[in-house]
Design a protein around this motif. Sequence first.
Motif, mmCIF file in Angstrom:
data_model
loop_
_atom_site.group_PDB
_atom_site.id
_atom_site.type_symbol
_atom_site.label_atom_id
_atom_site.label_comp_id
_atom_site.label_asym_id
_atom_site.label_seq_id
_atom_site.Cartn_x
_atom_site.Cartn_y
_atom_site.Cartn_z
ATOM 1 N N THR A 1 -5.273 -32.604 -1.878
ATOM 2 C CA THR A 1 -5.347 -31.144 -1.970
ATOM 3 C C THR A 1 -4.216 -30.499 -1.175
ATOM 4 N N PRO B 1 -5.307 -21.790 -4.901
ATOM 5 C CA PRO B 1 -6.722 -22.106 -5.145
ATOM 6 C C PRO B 1 -7.216 -21.610 -6.505
ATOM 7 N N ASN B 2 -6.821 -20.420 -6.893
ATOM 8 C CA ASN B 2 -7.271 -19.882 -8.183
ATOM 9 C C ASN B 2 -6.720 -20.689 -9.353
ATOM 10 N N LEU C 1 -6.283 -23.870 -9.307
ATOM 11 C CA LEU C 1 -7.143 -25.046 -9.375
ATOM 12 C C LEU C 1 -8.481 -24.711 -10.033
ATOM 13 N N SER C 2 -9.020 -23.527 -9.746
ATOM 14 C CA SER C 2 -10.279 -23.111 -10.381
ATOM 15 C C SER C 2 -10.126 -23.047 -11.895
ATOM 16 N N ASP D 1 -10.342 -26.402 -4.937
ATOM 17 C CA ASP D 1 -9.958 -25.003 -4.770
ATOM 18 C C ASP D 1 -10.443 -24.423 -3.448
ATOM 19 N N ASP E 1 -14.487 -18.679 -9.098
ATOM 20 C CA ASP E 1 -14.969 -20.056 -9.029
ATOM 21 C C ASP E 1 -16.343 -20.195 -9.679
#
Length: 200
Positions: free
Chosen positions: A18, A28-29, A31-32, A68, A86
């Motif tokens: 990660t 992170p978004n 990855l979501s 995420d 998420d």
Amino acid sequence: MFDAPIRRVVARLIAGPTRSLGNMGISPNMLSVCAAILGVLAALLVAREHALAGLATWLVSRVVDGMDGILARETNRVTPFGGYLDITLDMMAYSAMLLGFAWIHPEGGWVWAAILVGYLLVTTTTLALSSVLEKEHAKVRNNDRSLQFTPGFAEAGETTVVYALFALLPSHVTPIGWVWAALCAATVVQRTLLARRLLP
């Protein structure tokens, strides 16, 4: 039941990869969204009668989904919108996967509708209770997630186990499905009793 321990173990295993993704500029978004796309792809594979390939893709999607939150916390990019995105994309993926199994197992009949209603009520009870507890400045579970998911019999880890059973034991899909629907119902009752105990 065992979602939280599994989440902790997986978090330790994927922490390194990660961080590498974060160093590459992945947010992170992103990855979501990637996890949701993989989840829908898994559902399509199941619907095309490639259940084992669909299950493998689903497991990858859940690993990505776990990344995420880790990335958001480690890079100080935890946001309310990220938490909203998420859970919304997660429920889309979980529902799509269920529909994939329903497509290839029409013999399940009403069990698929019962599970979908279970998902609706399980999600509603945890989000409603989370919202009210936040308003009351109370907590029932210590975690670092954006939303306070209250514990229950039917959580993310249990859902993945059920999907694995659907893929690996296709001749037993209907009884497994009814047991799963019952666990969803039990979770709704469990959270309602918790709400009655905690809330004025």
